[in-house]
Design an enzyme around this catalytic site. Structure first.
Site, PDB file in Angstrom:
ATOM      1  N   ASP A 250       4.034   8.691   7.715  1.00  0.00           N
ATOM      2  CA  ASP A 250       2.694   9.266   7.572  1.00  0.00           C
ATOM      3  C   ASP A 250       2.642  10.575   6.794  1.00  0.00           C
ATOM      4  OD1 ASP A 250       1.184   7.277   8.939  1.00  0.00           O
ATOM      5  OD2 ASP A 250       2.001   8.008  10.830  1.00  0.00           O
TER       6      ASP A 250
ATOM      7  N   ASP B  98      -0.811   0.181   6.416  1.00  0.00           N
ATOM      8  CA  ASP B  98      -1.208   1.588   6.294  1.00  0.00           C
ATOM      9  C   ASP B  98      -0.249   2.332   5.348  1.00  0.00           C
ATOM     10  OD1 ASP B  98      -1.442   0.182   8.741  1.00  0.00           O
ATOM     11  OD2 ASP B  98      -2.092   1.936   9.833  1.00  0.00           O
TER      12      ASP B  98
HETATM   13  N1  GLY Z   1      -2.497   4.465  10.362  1.00  0.00           N
HETATM   14  C1  GLY Z   1      -2.953   4.236  11.663  1.00  0.00           C
HETATM   15  C2  GLY Z   1      -4.365   3.812  11.711  1.00  0.00           C
HETATM   16  O1  GLY Z   1      -4.974   3.497  10.715  1.00  0.00           O
HETATM   17  O2  GLY Z   1      -4.905   3.781  12.796  1.00  0.00           O
END
Ligand code: GLY
Length: 409
Positions: free
Chosen positions: A124, A184
């Site tokens: 992330d 993601d």
């Molecule tokens: N990347 C985690 C979400 O979109 O909840």
């Protein structure tokens, strides 16, 4: 008072005319909302429990959402995956309004999350650092954050497994049993692409392309709908085959989690912008077509939290991410199809600007968008404001204004 457009607007439909008229008012209201969030969150910035954090400066917090039970901002560690979105929204408000207040506050919150540049225990950091420092360098026209962004790219690249050709989303890089990847992760590739073009290792581009290409091959069904979590097999001889599908934040392994689909739309569009590889453009169209033509897509363009959950909660964040991605995609596609993507995004933005989704002052913890869903299967964050929903909403409005011929700072 904000002005709509200083250039002649290029507006394609009555809906675009309506959106163009609404945008100055929405930016003005958004600015007031974010002043209120900043005022409530600033005293809480250093109130985290240092003892609970394993990382340096873990006591620092950033606003993420709204703690309705206690009537205060939901503050999260600077290492939480969304910590770049609140600073990023402040940058977009600076871009939208030119108000120095937002520049000053954006700098404070952005610099507070700098320790993420050394983090390599999750994927992330791309979201975290590029939404904040990436916008800072763009709007301040400075290179003073470049070393930090390049360091972050190197931290992220440590998660790349050359045998599988993928970046591991979660888990320790030495873990042999599970190798988990989520769509993601496509969003984190933008940092790698930036880094490869701005003094970083050229390998960052190869890593981003490899990850995007492998994800394209495995992470979607024939109809273009996404799985959420894939677990790849690392054993020699198994060539990175998928050993397990997990529903993750989605309803089931057979349905498409809406925000995951939006990450894919945005991510493949971005990868086409960065690489000009036509395979990514074709794929961006495929995943977009799945979403916008889906029989369970509501009339207002704001998806249910999962495409397989009609009648349940909507996810406004899935709509804002999608709208931003579709607007960019429309610029690459052109013709009737491009116009369709743009029209769909405009419809979504008109919905998000309406009272049904855009909060009144003082409600929703002053976050802009109501009705986001974080992780329904885990019972977390259902029908709440989400910092990333706001971030991509503001980005999409700025993208629309640019497409429509409006000014940009
Ligand atoms: N990347 C985690 C979400 O979109 O909840």
């Amino acid at each position: 008072m904000l002005t709509a457009c200083i250039f002649a607007a290029i507006l394609a439909s009555p809906g675009e005319v309506e959106l163009d008229k609404k945008i100055p008012v929405i930016f003005e209201k958004s600015a007031a909302h974010y002043r209120a969030i900043d005022a409530a969150a600033t005293p809480l910035m250093n109130s985290g429990d240092a003892a609970k954090e394993k990382k340096p400066h873990g006591e620092r917090l950033v606003p993420h959402g709204w703690d309705a039970k206690n009537g205060k901002p939901d503050m999260r560690s600077i290492y939480w995956w969304t910590s770049g979105h609140f600073p990023g929204s402040l940058w977009y408000l600076y871009q939208a309004t030119g108000d120095e207040f937002f520049k000053e506050r954006a700098i404070v919150w952005t610099e507070s999350i700098a320790p993420n540049s050394k983090v390599s225990d999750n994927h992330d950091v791309g979201f975290i650092m590029y939404c904040s420092f990436g916008n800072a360098r763009r709007l301040l026209r400075t290179d003073k954050y470049d070393a930090l962004l390049l360091e972050t790219a190197a931290s992220l690249a440590k998660r790349f497994n050359p045998d599988l050709g993928l970046i591991r989303s979660w888990g320790d890089v030495a873990e042999k049993k599970d190798f988990l990847v989520i769509p993601d992760n496509m969003m984190n590739l933008e940092l790698l692409e930036w880094a490869a073009k701005n003094g970083g290792d050229k390998r960052f581009d190869e890593i981003a392309r490899s990850h995007a290409t492998k994800t394209m091959a495995h992470h979607f069904r024939a109809d273009g709908g996404t799985y959420h979590v894939l677990n790849y097999d690392q054993r020699p001889g198994f060539h990175g085959a998928v050993q397990e599908i997990r529903r993750g934040q989605g309803l089931s392994c057979e349905t498409a989690w809406s925000r995951g689909q939006s990450w894919a739309i945005y991510g493949y569009t971005m990868m086409y912008r960065e690489t000009k590889d036509p395979a990514y453009l074709a794929f961006a169209k495929k995943v977009s077509d799945f979403a916008i033509n889906h029989p369970n897509m509501p009339e207002d363009g704001v998806p249910y939290w999962d495409f397989g959950a009609p009648g349940e909660e909507r996810d406004s964040s899935a709509a804002s991410v999608m709208a931003s991605g579709l607007l960019e995609l429309s610029t690459f596609v052109g013709g009737e199809k491009g116009a369709k993507y743009r029209a769909f995004a405009v419809k979504q933005l008109l919905s998000l600007c309406s009272d049904a989704y855009f909060a009144k002052p003082g409600e929703n913890g002053d976050w802009l968008l109501k009705h986001g869903v974080g992780h329904k299967p885990a019972g977390g964050e259902i029908d709440v404001p989400l910092d990333y929903g706001d971030y991509y909403f503001l980005e999409a409005l700025l993208r629309f204004r640019r497409l429509a011929g409006g000014f940009a700072l």
